[in-house]
Motif scaffolding. Structure first.
Motif, PDB file in Angstrom:
ATOM      1  N   GLY A 203       0.764  -1.196   0.003  1.00 28.27           N
ATOM      2  CA  GLY A 203      -0.020   0.088   0.137  1.00 28.27           C
ATOM      3  C   GLY A 203       0.778   1.158  -0.021  1.00 28.27           C
ATOM      4  O   GLY A 203       2.001   1.149   0.483  1.00 28.27           O
ATOM      5  N   ASP A 232       5.072   3.923  -3.024  1.00 28.25           N
ATOM      6  CA  ASP A 232       4.519   2.591  -3.105  1.00 28.25           C
ATOM      7  C   ASP A 232       5.636   1.905  -3.716  1.00 28.25           C
ATOM      8  O   ASP A 232       6.058   2.111  -4.670  1.00 28.25           O
ATOM      9  CB  ASP A 232       3.345   2.819  -3.838  1.00 28.25           C
ATOM     10  CG  ASP A 232       2.306   1.692  -4.050  1.00 28.25           C
ATOM     11  OD1 ASP A 232       2.921   0.504  -3.847  1.00 28.25           O
ATOM     12  OD2 ASP A 232       1.116   1.697  -3.654  1.00 28.25           O
ATOM     13  N   CYS A 243      -3.198  11.310  -4.626  1.00 27.10           N
ATOM     14  CA  CYS A 243      -3.432  11.821  -3.198  1.00 27.10           C
ATOM     15  C   CYS A 243      -4.722  12.860  -3.082  1.00 27.10           C
ATOM     16  O   CYS A 243      -5.240  13.325  -4.085  1.00 27.10           O
ATOM     17  CB  CYS A 243      -2.263  12.647  -2.727  1.00 27.10           C
ATOM     18  SG  CYS A 243      -0.720  11.565  -2.537  1.00 27.10           S
ATOM     19  N   ARG A 285      -5.191  11.228   2.198  1.00 27.84           N
ATOM     20  CA  ARG A 285      -5.423   9.795   1.723  1.00 27.84           C
ATOM     21  C   ARG A 285      -4.529   9.479   0.306  1.00 27.84           C
ATOM     22  O   ARG A 285      -4.740  10.198  -0.471  1.00 27.84           O
ATOM     23  CB  ARG A 285      -6.936   9.256   1.443  1.00 27.84           C
ATOM     24  CG  ARG A 285      -7.061   8.203   0.936  1.00 27.84           C
ATOM     25  CD  ARG A 285      -8.837   7.970   0.975  1.00 27.84           C
ATOM     26  NE  ARG A 285      -9.353   8.163   2.176  1.00 27.84           N
ATOM     27  CZ  ARG A 285      -9.465   7.354   3.192  1.00 27.84           C
ATOM     28  NH1 ARG A 285      -9.073   6.039   2.809  1.00 27.84           N
ATOM     29  NH2 ARG A 285     -10.093   7.373   4.276  1.00 27.84           N
ATOM     30  N   SER A 287      -3.956   6.678  -2.562  1.00 26.37           N
ATOM     31  CA  SER A 287      -4.537   5.458  -3.230  1.00 26.37           C
ATOM     32  C   SER A 287      -3.635   5.023  -4.574  1.00 26.37           C
ATOM     33  O   SER A 287      -3.556   5.952  -5.310  1.00 26.37           O
ATOM     34  CB  SER A 287      -6.265   5.561  -3.683  1.00 26.37           C
ATOM     35  OG  SER A 287      -6.693   5.939  -2.468  1.00 26.37           O
ATOM     36  N   ASP A 288      -3.584   3.645  -4.960  1.00 26.33           N
ATOM     37  CA  ASP A 288      -2.832   3.409  -6.017  1.00 26.33           C
ATOM     38  C   ASP A 288      -3.631   3.063  -7.024  1.00 26.33           C
ATOM     39  O   ASP A 288      -4.627   2.785  -6.769  1.00 26.33           O
ATOM     40  CB  ASP A 288      -1.572   2.338  -5.255  1.00 26.33           C
ATOM     41  CG  ASP A 288      -2.009   0.937  -4.971  1.00 26.33           C
ATOM     42  OD1 ASP A 288      -3.402   0.872  -5.296  1.00 26.33           O
ATOM     43  OD2 ASP A 288      -1.657   0.376  -4.306  1.00 26.33           O
ATOM     44  N   ALA A 293      -7.400  -1.405  -5.397  1.00 23.44           N
ATOM     45  CA  ALA A 293      -6.552  -0.431  -5.009  1.00 23.44           C
ATOM     46  C   ALA A 293      -6.163  -0.504  -3.251  1.00 23.44           C
ATOM     47  O   ALA A 293      -7.120  -1.147  -2.614  1.00 23.44           O
ATOM     48  CB  ALA A 293      -7.227   1.091  -5.336  1.00 23.44           C
ATOM     49  N   ARG A 294      -5.188  -0.163  -2.947  1.00 29.98           N
ATOM     50  CA  ARG A 294      -4.543  -0.200  -1.644  1.00 29.98           C
ATOM     51  C   ARG A 294      -4.362   1.274  -1.365  1.00 29.98           C
ATOM     52  O   ARG A 294      -4.035   2.234  -2.215  1.00 29.98           O
ATOM     53  CB  ARG A 294      -3.119  -0.742  -1.534  1.00 29.98           C
ATOM     54  CG  ARG A 294      -3.516  -2.477  -1.790  1.00 29.98           C
ATOM     55  CD  ARG A 294      -2.098  -3.020  -1.284  1.00 29.98           C
ATOM     56  NE  ARG A 294      -2.436  -4.472  -1.165  1.00 29.98           N
ATOM     57  CZ  ARG A 294      -2.307  -5.311  -0.195  1.00 29.98           C
ATOM     58  NH1 ARG A 294      -2.445  -4.561   0.965  1.00 29.98           N
ATOM     59  NH2 ARG A 294      -2.627  -6.497  -0.112  1.00 29.98           N
ATOM     60  N   THR A 295      -4.566   1.640  -0.068  1.00 33.02           N
ATOM     61  CA  THR A 295      -4.760   3.095   0.410  1.00 33.02           C
ATOM     62  C   THR A 295      -3.812   3.254   1.594  1.00 33.02           C
ATOM     63  O   THR A 295      -3.798   2.179   2.380  1.00 33.02           O
ATOM     64  CB  THR A 295      -6.155   3.592   0.715  1.00 33.02           C
ATOM     65  OG1 THR A 295      -6.749   2.778   1.828  1.00 33.02           O
ATOM     66  CG2 THR A 295      -6.904   3.421  -0.588  1.00 33.02           C
ATOM     67  N   THR A 297      -3.145   6.569   4.702  1.00 30.83           N
ATOM     68  CA  THR A 297      -3.357   7.499   5.324  1.00 30.83           C
ATOM     69  C   THR A 297      -2.330   8.261   6.210  1.00 30.83           C
ATOM     70  O   THR A 297      -1.502   7.481   6.783  1.00 30.83           O
ATOM     71  CB  THR A 297      -4.889   7.534   5.934  1.00 30.83           C
ATOM     72  OG1 THR A 297      -4.535   6.511   7.059  1.00 30.83           O
ATOM     73  CG2 THR A 297      -5.775   7.122   4.955  1.00 30.83           C
TER      74      THR A 297
END
Length: 352
Positions: A203, A232, A243, A285, A287-288, A293-295, A297
Motif C-alpha cells: 500500500g 509505493d 492523493c 489519503r 490510493s494506488d 486499490a490499496r490506500t 493515510t
C-alpha cells in the motif's frame, strides 16, 4: 561387442568340418551381411583355414542395435556342397552420447504471490544411450545464495519448486544454470530465467517531512503548510499513487513538478478564520492504481492562531437614558458593553 570397438578388430569364428578329402573337402569361406563387417581367413599350421570376423566400420548401437550375418563354407566338389552358420552380433552400449536438453533456455514468468510449493518449471533432457549411460540426473550448476533459499531442483525429475516466498520489490528476476549428467561423465547445460511479475501487495505510505503545527489566520493563500513524501514499492499502475484530502477544507494538495504525487505539498487554499474554527484535523489519503486499490493515510493537525481581524462591537448602537436633574454626582447613569471576537490582547476591550 561394444559399440566403442575400434574398426579393424578381429574375432575368431567357429571352423567348418568336412570329412571328405582333397578338392571335395573345405575350400573357402564367404560372409554375407552388411558393410560393418568383413571376413578374414588365416591359414593354420596344418594348412587348415581359420575364419575371423573383422570390424570394418564403427558401430553405433543407437543406429543399429544388432547385426545379422551368414557365414558360408563351400567345398570343391562337383556339384559343390555348402554349410552355413548364422552370426548375430549384439552391439553393447557405450557412453558415447551426452544428455541433451529439450531447450537451451527455459523462460518462465510467475506472479510474486505464487504459493510456496508450486512447480515453476520442469527442465527435461534426453540421452540416447541405455541403462546407466542413458540415465539422466539434474543439478544446479550456477545459482545465487538468495535463489538457493527459495528454489529447489529435483535431481530425478528436473522440476524446479518454490520453497520460499517471492518478492518482486526485492528480486524481480532469477537466472540460474541447470546441468544434466548421465551415468558417465557426459553432461549438458541449460539456462533458466525466472521473471517475477508485480502484484499489488504494497500500500502507499505517506510521511510528513515538515509541517506547520500553527498558522496565523491572516496567512496568505498559497502558504505551504506541509511537505509530504508518498511512496509505493509496487511498480507500474500498482505503484501509481493519487492523493486527496477531505472536501470543504481551506487547504489543497499541489503535485510536485518532477513526478506525479511522490512529493506533494499541502498549501493554504483560502483565508482562515479562527473565530470559525480554532484548528483543522486533516486526513491525507493516498490510493494506488491496483485492482483492488490499496490506500494509505496520514493525519495533520493545524492550530489557527488569532489575528486582530475583528473590531469591538457595542451591544447597542445607541444608548438612551432618562435621569432626573437632581441625580447625585457619582451615580451610574448607564453601563455600555462591547465584545471582541478575537482572543487575548486582541480581544481585550477598553472604553474611552
Amino acid at each position: 561387442m561394444s559399440e566403442a570397438t575400434a574398426p579393424g578388430s578381429r574375432f575368431p569364428l567357429a571352423e567348418a568340418h568336412d570329412p571328405d578329402s582333397g578338392t571335395n573337402s573345405l575350400q573357402r569361406y564367404e560372409l554375407s551381411g552388411d558393410e560393418h563387417f568383413s571376413l578374414a581367413v588365416q591359414a593354420g599350421p596344418g594348412g587348415d583355414q581359420r575364419p575371423e570376423l573383422v570390424l570394418a566400420k564403427a558401430l553405433d548401437r543407437e543406429e543399429v542395435a544388432f547385426h545379422e550375418l551368414v557365414l558360408r563354407a563351400s567345398d570343391g566338389g562337383d556339384p559343390a556342397r555348402t554349410g552355413t552358420a548364422r552370426i548375430r552380433v549384439v552391439v553393447l552400449d557405450a557412453n558415447d552420447n551426452a544428455p541433451v536438453f529439450s531447450q537451451a533456455e527455459y523462460t518462465v514468468r510467475v506472479p510474486e504471490d505464487v504459493p510456496v510449493g508450486s512447480v515453476l518449471v520442469a527442465v527435461t533432457a534426453s540421452d540416447a544411450d541405455e541403462g546407466l549411460n542413458g540415465q539422466v540426473k539434474y543439478s544446479l550448476k550456477k545459482i545465487t545464495d538468495k535463489a538457493s533459499k527459495i528454489l529447489q531442483l529435483d535431481a530425478g525429475t528436473g522440476t524446479l519448486t518454490l520453497i520460499g516466498t517471492l518478492d518482486f520489490e526485492e528480486m524481480p528476476s532469477y537466472e540460474l544454470e541447470v546441468q544434466a549428467h548421465d551415468g558417465g561423465s557426459l553432461f549438458d547445460t541449460a539456462k533458466v530465467v525466472i521473471t517475477v511479475t508485480d502484484v499489488n501487495d504494497n500500500g502507499p505510505e505517506i510521511s510528513v517531512r515538515s509541517a506547520l503545527s500553527e498558522i496565523s489566520e491572516d496567512a496568505s493563500s498559497g502558504t505551504v503548510v506541509a511537505l509530504l513524501h508518498v511512496q509505493d514499492r509496487d511498480s507500474g499502475s500498482n505503484g501509481e499513487v493519487r492523493c486527496s484530502i477531505g472536501e470543504s477544507l481551506p487547504f489543497r494538495l499541489e503535485k510536485s513538478f518532477e513526478d506525479y504525487y511522490r512529493r506533494p505539498e499541502l498549501v493554504l487554499a483560502k483565508a482562515l478564520d479562527r473565530e470559525e474554527a480554532v484548528f483543522h484535523e486533516l486526513v491525507l489519503r493516498a490510493s494506488d492504481g491496483g485492482d483492488p486499490a490499496r490506500t494509505g493515510t496520514a493525519r495533520i493537525r493545524v492550530v489557527v492562531l488569532d489575528a486582530n481581524d475583528n473590531a469591538p462591537v457595542f451591544s447597542q448602537a445607541e444608548y438612551t437614558v432618562r435621569v432626573p436633574e437632581d441625580v447625585p454626582v457619582g451615580s451610574v447613569l448607564v453601563t455600555l458593553t462591547a465584545s471582541d471576537a478575537d482572543e487575548g490582547l486582541n480581544g481585550h476591550v477598553k472604553y474611552i
